[in-house]
Each structure stands twice: as structure tokens, then as C-alpha cells.
Motif scaffolding. Sequence first.
Motif, PDB file in Angstrom:
ATOM      1  N   VAL A  61       4.209   4.510  -0.115  1.00 43.81           N
ATOM      2  CA  VAL A  61       2.977   5.615  -0.206  1.00 43.81           C
ATOM      3  C   VAL A  61       1.719   4.898  -0.073  1.00 43.81           C
ATOM      4  O   VAL A  61       0.736   5.742   0.201  1.00 43.81           O
ATOM      5  CB  VAL A  61       3.251   6.706  -1.502  1.00 43.81           C
ATOM      6  N   GLU A  62       1.602   3.630  -0.340  1.00 43.10           N
ATOM      7  CA  GLU A  62       0.260   2.835  -0.256  1.00 43.10           C
ATOM      8  C   GLU A  62      -0.116   2.747   1.275  1.00 43.10           C
ATOM      9  O   GLU A  62      -1.388   2.521   1.340  1.00 43.10           O
ATOM     10  CB  GLU A  62       0.480   1.501  -0.806  1.00 43.10           C
ATOM     11  N   SER A  63       0.806   2.596   2.325  1.00 39.53           N
ATOM     12  CA  SER A  63       0.553   2.530   3.664  1.00 39.53           C
ATOM     13  C   SER A  63      -0.675   3.403   4.220  1.00 39.53           C
ATOM     14  O   SER A  63      -1.674   2.848   4.759  1.00 39.53           O
ATOM     15  CB  SER A  63       1.647   2.747   4.360  1.00 39.53           C
ATOM     16  N   ASN A  64      -0.736   4.584   3.836  1.00 40.80           N
ATOM     17  CA  ASN A  64      -1.947   5.330   4.275  1.00 40.80           C
ATOM     18  C   ASN A  64      -3.332   4.952   3.765  1.00 40.80           C
ATOM     19  O   ASN A  64      -4.340   4.877   4.421  1.00 40.80           O
ATOM     20  CB  ASN A  64      -1.595   6.871   4.217  1.00 40.80           C
ATOM     21  N   ALA A  65      -3.204   4.582   2.407  1.00 44.97           N
ATOM     22  CA  ALA A  65      -4.568   4.091   1.741  1.00 44.97           C
ATOM     23  C   ALA A  65      -4.758   2.906   2.469  1.00 44.97           C
ATOM     24  O   ALA A  65      -6.082   2.713   2.559  1.00 44.97           O
ATOM     25  CB  ALA A  65      -4.064   3.967   0.468  1.00 44.97           C
ATOM     26  N   VAL A  66      -4.050   1.807   2.852  1.00 45.56           N
ATOM     27  CA  VAL A  66      -4.304   0.525   3.381  1.00 45.56           C
ATOM     28  C   VAL A  66      -4.841   0.997   4.726  1.00 45.56           C
ATOM     29  O   VAL A  66      -5.884   0.239   5.240  1.00 45.56           O
ATOM     30  CB  VAL A  66      -3.095  -0.282   3.507  1.00 45.56           C
ATOM     31  N   ILE A  67      -4.190   1.619   5.503  1.00 44.72           N
ATOM     32  CA  ILE A  67      -4.787   1.987   6.850  1.00 44.72           C
ATOM     33  C   ILE A  67      -6.328   2.670   6.749  1.00 44.72           C
ATOM     34  O   ILE A  67      -7.092   2.234   7.483  1.00 44.72           O
ATOM     35  CB  ILE A  67      -3.655   2.895   7.764  1.00 44.72           C
ATOM     36  N   GLY A  68      -6.387   3.653   5.649  1.00 38.88           N
ATOM     37  CA  GLY A  68      -7.704   4.216   5.751  1.00 38.88           C
ATOM     38  C   GLY A  68      -8.834   3.378   5.157  1.00 38.88           C
ATOM     39  O   GLY A  68      -9.837   3.387   5.630  1.00 38.88           O
ATOM     40  N   ARG A  69      -8.341   2.253   4.416  1.00 36.08           N
ATOM     41  CA  ARG A  69      -9.348   1.425   3.809  1.00 36.08           C
ATOM     42  C   ARG A  69      -9.687   0.237   4.907  1.00 36.08           C
ATOM     43  O   ARG A  69     -10.736  -0.338   4.923  1.00 36.08           O
ATOM     44  CB  ARG A  69      -8.666   0.710   2.302  1.00 36.08           C
ATOM     45  N   LEU A  70      -8.642  -0.263   5.267  1.00 35.70           N
ATOM     46  CA  LEU A  70      -8.724  -1.360   6.294  1.00 35.70           C
ATOM     47  C   LEU A  70      -8.841  -1.334   7.780  1.00 35.70           C
ATOM     48  O   LEU A  70      -9.125  -2.231   8.660  1.00 35.70           O
ATOM     49  CB  LEU A  70      -7.843  -2.449   6.135  1.00 35.70           C
ATOM     50  N   GLY A  71      -8.360  -0.184   8.086  1.00 39.87           N
ATOM     51  CA  GLY A  71      -8.307   0.098   9.635  1.00 39.87           C
ATOM     52  C   GLY A  71      -6.834  -0.618  10.136  1.00 39.87           C
ATOM     53  O   GLY A  71      -5.967  -1.052   9.366  1.00 39.87           O
ATOM     54  N   TRP A  72      -6.662  -0.580  11.262  1.00 36.33           N
ATOM     55  CA  TRP A  72      -5.716  -1.027  11.988  1.00 36.33           C
ATOM     56  C   TRP A  72      -5.951  -1.977  13.132  1.00 36.33           C
ATOM     57  O   TRP A  72      -7.070  -1.646  14.082  1.00 36.33           O
ATOM     58  CB  TRP A  72      -4.435  -0.341  12.291  1.00 36.33           C
ATOM     59  N   ALA A  73      -5.328  -2.921  13.631  1.00 39.87           N
ATOM     60  CA  ALA A  73      -5.315  -3.619  14.855  1.00 39.87           C
ATOM     61  C   ALA A  73      -4.547  -3.245  15.845  1.00 39.87           C
ATOM     62  O   ALA A  73      -3.482  -2.610  15.857  1.00 39.87           O
ATOM     63  CB  ALA A  73      -4.949  -5.501  14.718  1.00 39.87           C
ATOM     64  N   PRO A  74      -5.265  -3.031  17.115  1.00 41.57           N
ATOM     65  CA  PRO A  74      -4.394  -2.495  18.274  1.00 41.57           C
ATOM     66  C   PRO A  74      -3.247  -3.242  18.421  1.00 41.57           C
ATOM     67  O   PRO A  74      -3.374  -4.873  18.474  1.00 41.57           O
ATOM     68  CB  PRO A  74      -5.487  -2.519  19.335  1.00 41.57           C
ATOM     69  N   VAL A  75      -2.049  -2.750  18.990  1.00 37.96           N
ATOM     70  CA  VAL A  75      -0.822  -3.331  19.755  1.00 37.96           C
ATOM     71  C   VAL A  75      -0.228  -2.748  20.587  1.00 37.96           C
ATOM     72  O   VAL A  75      -0.508  -1.517  20.740  1.00 37.96           O
ATOM     73  CB  VAL A  75       0.116  -3.865  18.257  1.00 37.96           C
ATOM     74  N   GLY A  76       0.537  -3.215  21.449  1.00 44.84           N
ATOM     75  CA  GLY A  76       1.323  -2.449  22.471  1.00 44.84           C
ATOM     76  C   GLY A  76       0.286  -2.045  23.444  1.00 44.84           C
ATOM     77  O   GLY A  76      -0.288  -2.958  23.901  1.00 44.84           O
ATOM     78  N   PRO A  77       0.481  -0.880  23.943  1.00 44.29           N
ATOM     79  CA  PRO A  77       1.291   0.480  23.199  1.00 44.29           C
ATOM     80  C   PRO A  77       3.085   0.127  23.648  1.00 44.29           C
ATOM     81  O   PRO A  77       3.422  -0.597  24.635  1.00 44.29           O
ATOM     82  CB  PRO A  77       1.154   1.616  24.295  1.00 44.29           C
ATOM     83  N   VAL A  78       3.529   0.492  22.608  1.00 42.01           N
ATOM     84  CA  VAL A  78       5.250   0.470  22.974  1.00 42.01           C
ATOM     85  C   VAL A  78       5.713   1.919  22.241  1.00 42.01           C
ATOM     86  O   VAL A  78       5.641   2.414  21.548  1.00 42.01           O
ATOM     87  CB  VAL A  78       5.839  -0.690  21.649  1.00 42.01           C
ATOM     88  N   SER A  79       6.480   2.283  23.412  1.00 47.85           N
ATOM     89  CA  SER A  79       6.886   3.591  23.370  1.00 47.85           C
ATOM     90  C   SER A  79       8.234   3.551  22.558  1.00 47.85           C
ATOM     91  O   SER A  79       8.792   2.798  22.526  1.00 47.85           O
ATOM     92  CB  SER A  79       7.482   4.375  24.756  1.00 47.85           C
ATOM     93  N   VAL A  80       8.499   4.712  21.741  1.00 47.52           N
ATOM     94  CA  VAL A  80       9.466   4.847  20.692  1.00 47.52           C
ATOM     95  C   VAL A  80       9.914   6.274  20.998  1.00 47.52           C
ATOM     96  O   VAL A  80       9.405   7.203  20.693  1.00 47.52           O
ATOM     97  CB  VAL A  80       9.051   4.397  19.345  1.00 47.52           C
TER      98      VAL A  80
END
Length: 131
Positions: free
Chosen positions: A103-122
Amino acid sequence: MSRERGHVGRGYVGWALPEAERARLLALFPPRYARTVAHHVTLAYGVGARHPLPMERQGTIVGLADDGEGVQALVVAIAGTTDRPGGGTCHVTWSLGPGRRAVESNAVIGRLGWAPVGPVSVRLEPRFFPD
């Protein structure tokens, strides 16, 4: 457009990672922390069992978030967006360190953002997950 499910109870709807997709992505994005999650993408939480399932069956891994303290998540674009309708970012909790929770993942993304990767289709499987 969505379809109804006949489940009873409350939980969340979203997408499960099919086992073959999970294995492929684990090879591409090695888990950093001891507990590998890599299970699903949540669309809506706290919904009834008859909540409509999403129709999309494809996503794209576009980013990686890692707080360096035990939460690693992959950011997923679905239907061209990473935004969840109720707020937050579409993601798969990838791995967790001791004492950390998915459940902490969304807060981490909101606080720190994210680094681009891929794109990788799933490939994704729409599903209701009971609490």
C-alpha cells in the motif's frame, strides 16, 4: 465499457499479471528487495464485488519508482495514461523490504516520482480481488 462480476463482498478491481508476463518482467526488472510482489495493478479500491471490471487487457511499463528504503514499483500506462481515476498512479508493487507494505507504493510514487523505463508492453487480466 465494462462488465459486471458476480462476486460477493468488498475488495478492489484492476488487473492481474498473468504468470508468463510476471516471469518475463521479473527477468527484465530484477526485484531489488527481499519480498517480490509483482502481482497486480489496482484500478479502484474499496469497491463492491459487483463493481465493473475494466475492459483493457494491455498495458505498458513506462517507469520505475524506488525509495531506496524498501519499496520498488513499476509504473504502468493503461489506455494511454498512468493516472488512476480515483487519484494516484497505475503501478505494480514490484518488491518490498522488511516492514514495508504494498500500500506504500502509491505514496512513494507521489512523493518521489518515477524514472522512465521501457516502454515494455504487458498483457493484463481484468479481475476483482476480494479483501
